[in-house]
Design a protein around this motif. Structure first.
Motif, PDB file in Angstrom:
ATOM      1  N   ARG A  95     -24.107  60.932 -16.275  1.00 48.95           N
ATOM      2  CA  ARG A  95     -22.776  61.435 -15.921  1.00 48.95           C
ATOM      3  C   ARG A  95     -21.996  60.521 -14.987  1.00 48.95           C
ATOM      4  NH1 ARG A  95     -23.631  67.948 -14.879  1.00 48.95           N
ATOM      5  NH2 ARG A  95     -24.432  68.454 -16.989  1.00 48.95           N
ATOM      6  N   SER A  96     -22.651  59.508 -14.457  1.00 50.24           N
ATOM      7  CA  SER A  96     -21.973  58.644 -13.499  1.00 50.24           C
ATOM      8  C   SER A  96     -22.583  57.259 -13.512  1.00 50.24           C
ATOM      9  CB  SER A  96     -22.065  59.238 -12.093  1.00 50.24           C
ATOM     10  OG  SER A  96     -23.427  59.320 -11.682  1.00 50.24           O
ATOM     11  N   VAL A  97     -21.929  56.350 -12.830  1.00 49.00           N
ATOM     12  CA  VAL A  97     -22.448  54.995 -12.671  1.00 49.00           C
ATOM     13  C   VAL A  97     -22.569  54.696 -11.180  1.00 49.00           C
ATOM     14  CG1 VAL A  97     -21.461  54.177 -14.843  1.00 49.00           C
ATOM     15  CG2 VAL A  97     -20.152  53.953 -12.728  1.00 49.00           C
ATOM     16  N   HIS A  98     -23.516  53.847 -10.827  1.00 49.74           N
ATOM     17  CA  HIS A  98     -23.729  53.463  -9.435  1.00 49.74           C
ATOM     18  C   HIS A  98     -23.740  51.946  -9.352  1.00 49.74           C
ATOM     19  CE1 HIS A  98     -24.780  57.618  -8.413  1.00 49.74           C
ATOM     20  NE2 HIS A  98     -25.495  57.625  -9.538  1.00 49.74           N
ATOM     21  N   LEU A  99     -23.120  51.410  -8.320  1.00 47.10           N
ATOM     22  CA  LEU A  99     -23.058  49.966  -8.166  1.00 47.10           C
ATOM     23  C   LEU A  99     -24.425  49.406  -7.785  1.00 47.10           C
ATOM     24  CD1 LEU A  99     -19.698  49.406  -6.226  1.00 47.10           C
ATOM     25  CD2 LEU A  99     -20.095  49.471  -8.691  1.00 47.10           C
ATOM     26  N   THR A 100     -24.759  48.282  -8.390  1.00 47.07           N
ATOM     27  CA  THR A 100     -25.931  47.530  -7.957  1.00 47.07           C
ATOM     28  C   THR A 100     -25.553  46.741  -6.699  1.00 47.07           C
ATOM     29  OG1 THR A 100     -25.317  45.602  -9.262  1.00 47.07           O
ATOM     30  CG2 THR A 100     -26.669  47.283 -10.350  1.00 47.07           C
ATOM     31  N   ASP A 101     -26.519  46.018  -6.134  1.00 42.80           N
ATOM     32  CA  ASP A 101     -26.200  45.177  -4.965  1.00 42.80           C
ATOM     33  C   ASP A 101     -25.152  44.130  -5.326  1.00 42.80           C
ATOM     34  OD1 ASP A 101     -28.001  46.592  -3.459  1.00 42.80           O
ATOM     35  OD2 ASP A 101     -29.623  45.111  -3.618  1.00 42.80           O
ATOM     36  N   ALA A 102     -25.281  43.575  -6.508  1.00 46.05           N
ATOM     37  CA  ALA A 102     -24.282  42.601  -6.973  1.00 46.05           C
ATOM     38  C   ALA A 102     -22.924  43.269  -7.156  1.00 46.05           C
ATOM     39  CB  ALA A 102     -24.740  41.951  -8.281  1.00 46.05           C
ATOM     40  N   GLY A 103     -22.955  44.513  -7.658  1.00 46.69           N
ATOM     41  CA  GLY A 103     -21.713  45.261  -7.829  1.00 46.69           C
ATOM     42  C   GLY A 103     -21.028  45.538  -6.502  1.00 46.69           C
ATOM     43  N   GLU A 104     -21.817  45.882  -5.461  1.00 47.40           N
ATOM     44  CA  GLU A 104     -21.247  46.112  -4.129  1.00 47.40           C
ATOM     45  C   GLU A 104     -20.604  44.838  -3.599  1.00 47.40           C
ATOM     46  OE1 GLU A 104     -20.651  48.587  -2.338  1.00 47.40           O
ATOM     47  OE2 GLU A 104     -21.854  50.236  -3.125  1.00 47.40           O
ATOM     48  N   MET A 105     -21.260  43.708  -3.820  1.00 53.39           N
ATOM     49  CA  MET A 105     -20.706  42.437  -3.366  1.00 53.39           C
ATOM     50  C   MET A 105     -19.380  42.142  -4.064  1.00 53.39           C
ATOM     51  SD  MET A 105     -22.423  38.623  -3.549  1.00 53.39           S
ATOM     52  CE  MET A 105     -23.884  39.194  -2.668  1.00 53.39           C
ATOM     53  N   LEU A 106     -19.363  42.381  -5.388  1.00 55.55           N
ATOM     54  CA  LEU A 106     -18.133  42.130  -6.138  1.00 55.55           C
ATOM     55  C   LEU A 106     -17.033  43.092  -5.703  1.00 55.55           C
ATOM     56  CD1 LEU A 106     -16.608  40.617  -8.334  1.00 55.55           C
ATOM     57  CD2 LEU A 106     -17.478  42.288  -9.990  1.00 55.55           C
ATOM     58  N   ARG A 107     -17.395  44.352  -5.433  1.00 57.22           N
ATOM     59  CA  ARG A 107     -16.386  45.322  -4.993  1.00 57.22           C
ATOM     60  C   ARG A 107     -15.677  44.839  -3.732  1.00 57.22           C
ATOM     61  NH1 ARG A 107     -16.077  48.941  -1.212  1.00 57.22           N
ATOM     62  NH2 ARG A 107     -18.277  48.677  -0.632  1.00 57.22           N
ATOM     63  N   ARG A 108     -16.447  44.359  -2.746  1.00 58.09           N
ATOM     64  CA  ARG A 108     -15.837  43.881  -1.501  1.00 58.09           C
ATOM     65  C   ARG A 108     -14.937  42.684  -1.762  1.00 58.09           C
ATOM     66  NH1 ARG A 108     -21.141  44.959   0.373  1.00 58.09           N
ATOM     67  NH2 ARG A 108     -21.707  42.743   0.227  1.00 58.09           N
ATOM     68  N   ARG A 109     -15.435  41.732  -2.553  1.00 54.88           N
ATOM     69  CA  ARG A 109     -14.631  40.546  -2.852  1.00 54.88           C
ATOM     70  C   ARG A 109     -13.391  40.896  -3.673  1.00 54.88           C
ATOM     71  NH1 ARG A 109     -15.814  36.783   0.822  1.00 54.88           N
ATOM     72  NH2 ARG A 109     -18.005  36.121   0.761  1.00 54.88           N
TER      73      ARG A 109
END
Length: 289
Positions: free
Chosen positions: A53-67
């Motif tokens: 039902r949902s998606v969760h950011l990986t560590d790489a995803g969190e890094m990309l989100r900030r950038r």
């Protein structure tokens, strides 16, 4: 990887669902899923973990989100700056104000600014100090006009002159008509009408004079304090400039002789964020350094 893809990715990160993100972006879900897949393939990493039902950011995803947030904010700021350059001193300036600053802001600030920069229009958002700072940090307004005290973290500030608080009252409450000011201890055992965010300051000041204030009414708007005081329900305590909001001729006021009960209006804006030419010129015209 381009700006469009980063906006898509941020929408997914914020919504936590591809379906919700697609609705927010006003696009179909399959193309959005394909864009996410292409981005992951291009970067060579998994950006999200997909659940039922949902998606969760990986560590790489969190890094990309900030950038991505930094890149998009810079792109948007650059676009606004170039647009400002083309427009000159024209356009709309979004400002947030607290109610107790309204009259002073209108008579002492905006009127003068408007005479100097005739092509400028204004969008005013009103609320208490905490609400104005929220609007500022969310980017809805560029400049906030707030009143001390407030938390200064992540804010640039330019103060106006300091002013005293005053006691406003119906003549029936005036025990010393000859006095133009009162001392804090003279408010002992008097029903007080106060602005909620000044409550602790007022209580602390009264306690230093060895009494507990009789708070009859707390509210969130100086106009309410003036209205209740005019009705003879108690003695209101407000910043002096807020008296300009009053339209009640029978109200009288006396300055409170207390250095602790002084306050200032301030222009605030977010640190490290682009300011339009209009906002910078307005801040230049405001108050003292």
């Amino acid at each position: 990887m381009d700006i469009r893809q980063l906006r898509y990715f941020l929408a997914i990160a914020e919504e936590g669902q591809i379906t919700s993100a697609a609705k927010k972006l006003q696009m179909a879900q399959p193309p959005l899923s394909q864009q996410l897949k292409q981005l992951e393939e291009e970067l060579g990493v998994k950006l999200v973990e997909r659940g039922p039902r949902s998606v969760h950011l990986t560590d790489a995803g969190e890094m990309l989100r900030r950038r991505a947030q930094q890149i998009i904010e810079l792109a948007d700021s650059t676009s606004r700056e170039i647009s400002d350059f083309g427009k000159g001193l024209n356009g709309t300036l979004p400002i947030g104000t607290v109610s107790s600053s309204g009259a002073t802001l209108l008579t002492d600030r905006l009127s003068e600014f408007n005479r100097t920069y005739t092509g400028v229009k204004f969008e005013i958002h009103e609320g208490n100090t905490f609400r104005i700072i929220e609007l500022l940090k969310s980017g809805i307004i560029e400049v906030g006009i707030v009143r001390t005290p407030f938390h200064t973290t992540d804010l640039e500030i330019k103060y106006a002159e300091s002013e005293p608080m005053i006691a406003v009252m119906h003549p029936d409450y005036d025990l010393n008509p000859q006095q133009e000011s009162i001392k804090i201890h003279e408010l002992r055992d008097r029903p007080l009408i106060i602005y909620r965010r000044f409550e602790q300051l007022i209580r602390d000041t009264c306690r230093k004079s060895d009494f507990e204030p009789d708070v009859f009414c707390k509210n969130d708007d100086a106009r309410t304090t003036l209205l209740w005081a005019n009705a003879g329900l108690g003695i209101g305590i407000i910043p002096k400039s807020a008296l300009k909001l009053a339209s009640h001729n029978q109200l009288i006021y006396k300055e409170i002789q207390s250095e602790a009960l002084r306050t200032r209006i301030a222009a605030v804006w977010a640190k490290d964020r682009y300011l339009s030419t209009l906002a910078r010129k307005f801040i230049e015209s405001f108050g003292e350094e």
